[in-house]
Design a protein around this motif. Structure first.
Motif, PDB file in Angstrom:
ATOM      1  N   TYR A 178      -9.274  -7.456  -2.641  1.00 31.30           N
ATOM      2  CA  TYR A 178      -9.026  -7.827  -1.246  1.00 31.30           C
ATOM      3  C   TYR A 178      -9.508  -9.260  -1.060  1.00 31.30           C
ATOM      4  O   TYR A 178     -10.606  -9.616  -1.491  1.00 31.30           O
ATOM      5  CB  TYR A 178      -9.789  -6.891  -0.297  1.00 31.30           C
ATOM      6  N   SER A 224     -12.141   1.955  -0.164  1.00 34.63           N
ATOM      7  CA  SER A 224     -11.439   2.084  -1.437  1.00 34.63           C
ATOM      8  C   SER A 224     -12.322   2.661  -2.539  1.00 34.63           C
ATOM      9  O   SER A 224     -13.542   2.465  -2.566  1.00 34.63           O
ATOM     10  CB  SER A 224     -10.922   0.718  -1.896  1.00 34.63           C
ATOM     11  N   ALA A 276      -3.725  -4.770  -8.021  1.00 35.43           N
ATOM     12  CA  ALA A 276      -3.081  -4.869  -6.706  1.00 35.43           C
ATOM     13  C   ALA A 276      -3.931  -5.777  -5.831  1.00 35.43           C
ATOM     14  O   ALA A 276      -5.122  -5.526  -5.634  1.00 35.43           O
ATOM     15  CB  ALA A 276      -2.938  -3.495  -6.065  1.00 35.43           C
ATOM     16  N   THR A 293       0.989   4.194  -9.599  1.00 32.59           N
ATOM     17  CA  THR A 293       0.366   2.925 -10.009  1.00 32.59           C
ATOM     18  C   THR A 293       0.152   2.827 -11.520  1.00 32.59           C
ATOM     19  O   THR A 293      -0.605   1.983 -11.979  1.00 32.59           O
ATOM     20  CB  THR A 293      -0.998   2.782  -9.301  1.00 32.59           C
ATOM     21  N   LYS A 346      -8.205  -2.982  -7.371  1.00 31.35           N
ATOM     22  CA  LYS A 346      -7.821  -3.630  -6.108  1.00 31.35           C
ATOM     23  C   LYS A 346      -8.682  -4.861  -5.847  1.00 31.35           C
ATOM     24  O   LYS A 346      -9.893  -4.816  -5.990  1.00 31.35           O
ATOM     25  CB  LYS A 346      -7.984  -2.641  -4.941  1.00 31.35           C
ATOM     26  N   PHE A 375       0.835  -1.200   0.000  1.00 32.79           N
ATOM     27  CA  PHE A 375       0.000   0.000   0.000  1.00 32.79           C
ATOM     28  C   PHE A 375       0.874   1.255   0.000  1.00 32.79           C
ATOM     29  O   PHE A 375       0.684   2.177  -0.792  1.00 32.79           O
ATOM     30  CB  PHE A 375      -0.892   0.019   1.239  1.00 32.79           C
ATOM     31  N   ARG A 420     -12.857  -2.220  -7.460  1.00 33.26           N
ATOM     32  CA  ARG A 420     -12.462  -2.956  -6.267  1.00 33.26           C
ATOM     33  C   ARG A 420     -13.281  -4.239  -6.185  1.00 33.26           C
ATOM     34  O   ARG A 420     -14.363  -4.329  -6.753  1.00 33.26           O
ATOM     35  CB  ARG A 420     -12.722  -2.120  -5.019  1.00 33.26           C
TER      36      ARG A 420
END
Length: 289
Positions: A215, A236, A162, A156, A213, A148, A240
C-alpha cells in the motif's frame, strides 16, 4: 428558509440519483501516446465477460523484459493520460500493460462499477494468458478498488505483488469525506454516502486476499486520505507493506525518484519485514527530475 430547504432537497436528489455515475469521469481525448516519449507500444483489443470490446496498450522496453506489470488506472481521463506515470518502469526494462475499462478512451460501453470490475478481470485474464510466470499488478485510486475485486474473484496464484496506490478503503466513507470538505456538501454528505454502494469496498476483501500487498499513499493526498491505505494495510494478512510518501498528493507517490528507485528494488526482490512495527515506511518525496 423554505427556499434554502428546497435547494438542499434538490441537491440531495441530484446527488443520490447520480452517485455511481459521479464516481466515473471518462473521456476519449488522446492526451499523448508512447511514441511521444520515444517508447514502443502495441494497441490491442480484447473482450470483457459480456462481450464489451476493450482497448489496451502494451508498452515495450528494448530487449528482453525484466517482468510484466499490469496497471489499472484511476477514474478520470483514459490510458493516454495515465501511461505517462509509468514510462520510468518501461525505461527500467519492464513491459507495462495498461487498459481502459468500459466507457473510457477507445473502449466500448458505459461506465459502471460492476462492469469495470468485470473489465479488470478480463484484462488480468488477457495478460496471464499471454505471459508465463508471475505478474505485478498496480491499481491506482478507483483502479485499486477494481483490482481488489478482480483478484478476489479470479484468484492470485500467479500474482507476484499487488500494489494499491492511493486506494480508498470504503467508497461511502470516501464520498462522505469528499463532501465534508465543502460547506456546500455538508447537508447531503450522509444521504450521498448511503446511496453509494459498499458492495465493492476493498476493506471487506483485504483480510482474505492472499497475495503480497504493498500500500502506498501520499501524506498530502487531498482526494483520498492516506488513512484509507492504513486501514487496508491494518486489515490485510501478511505479507504486507505500507509506504507513506511525505509531501506527495493523490497518485503522485511515484513522482519521487527516491520512491521509484526503492520500488524497482522491491519488485525485483520483495522483502517484507516480519516485525509489524517496521511495516510503515516513510520516504521523503523529492521533485521529479
Amino acid at each position: 428558509m423554505k427556499l434554502a430547504a428546497y435547494a438542499v432537497a434538490i441537491a440531495v436528489l441530484l446527488v443520490l440519483s447520480g452517485c455511481e455515475a459521479m464516481v466515473f469521469q471518462p473521456d476519449s481525448r488522446v492526451y499523448a501516446t508512447p511514441t511521444d516519449l520515444n517508447l514502443s507500444y502495441r494497441e490491442v483489443r480484447f473482450d470483457s465477460r459480456d462481450g464489451t470490446r476493450l482497448s489496451g496498450w502494451w508498452l515495450e522496453p528494448g530487449g528482453v523484459p525484466r517482468g510484466t506489470v499490469m496497471v489499472v488506472h484511476g477514474n478520470a481521463q483514459n490510458i493516454s493520460a495515465h501511461f505517462l506515470g509509468f514510462d520510468w518502469l518501461v525505461r527500467a526494462g519492464y513491459e507495462v500493460f495498461i487498459f481502459d475499462y468500459r466507457g473510457y478512451g477507445a473502449s466500448e460501453g458505459s461506465p459502471g462499477l460492476e462492469g469495470a470490475v468485470e473489465d479488470t478481470e478480463a484484462a488480468l485474464a488477457y495478460v496471464l494468458a499471454r505471459r508465463g510466470g508471475r505478474v505485478t499488478v498496480i491499481g491506482q485510486s478507483l483502479g485499486g478498488a477494481l483490482l481488489f475485486n478482480a483478484l478476489a474473484r479470479q484468484g492470485t496464484e500467479r500474482i507476484a505483488l499487488a500494489v494499491f496506490d492511493s486506494t480508498f478503503a470504503s467508497l461511502p466513507q470516501a464520498g462522505r469525506e469528499a463532501l465534508d470538505r465543502s460547506v456546500v456538501g455538508w447537508p447531503v454528505q450522509w444521504g450521498a454516502s448511503l446511496a453509494l454502494t459498499d458492495r465493492f469496498d476493498p476493506i471487506g476483501i483485504a483480510p482474505s486476499l492472499a497475495v503480497p500487498k504493498l500500500y502506498i499513499a501520499g501524506s498530502k493526498d487531498s482526494i483520498i486520505s492516506p488513512n484509507h491505505s492504513w486501514q487496508l494495510f491494518d486489515a490485510s494478512t501478511r505479507p504486507r507493506a505500507f509506504w507513506l510518501v511525505t509531501e506527495a498528493g493523490h497518485i503522485a507517490t511515484f513522482n519521487a525518484p527516491l520512491v521509484r528507485a526503492r520500488f524497482l528494488a522491491f519488485i525485483r526482490r520483495p522483502v517484507f519485514d516480519p516485525d509489524a512495527s517496521a511495516m510503515l515506511i516513510f520516504d521523503r518525496s523529492e521533485p521529479a527530475r
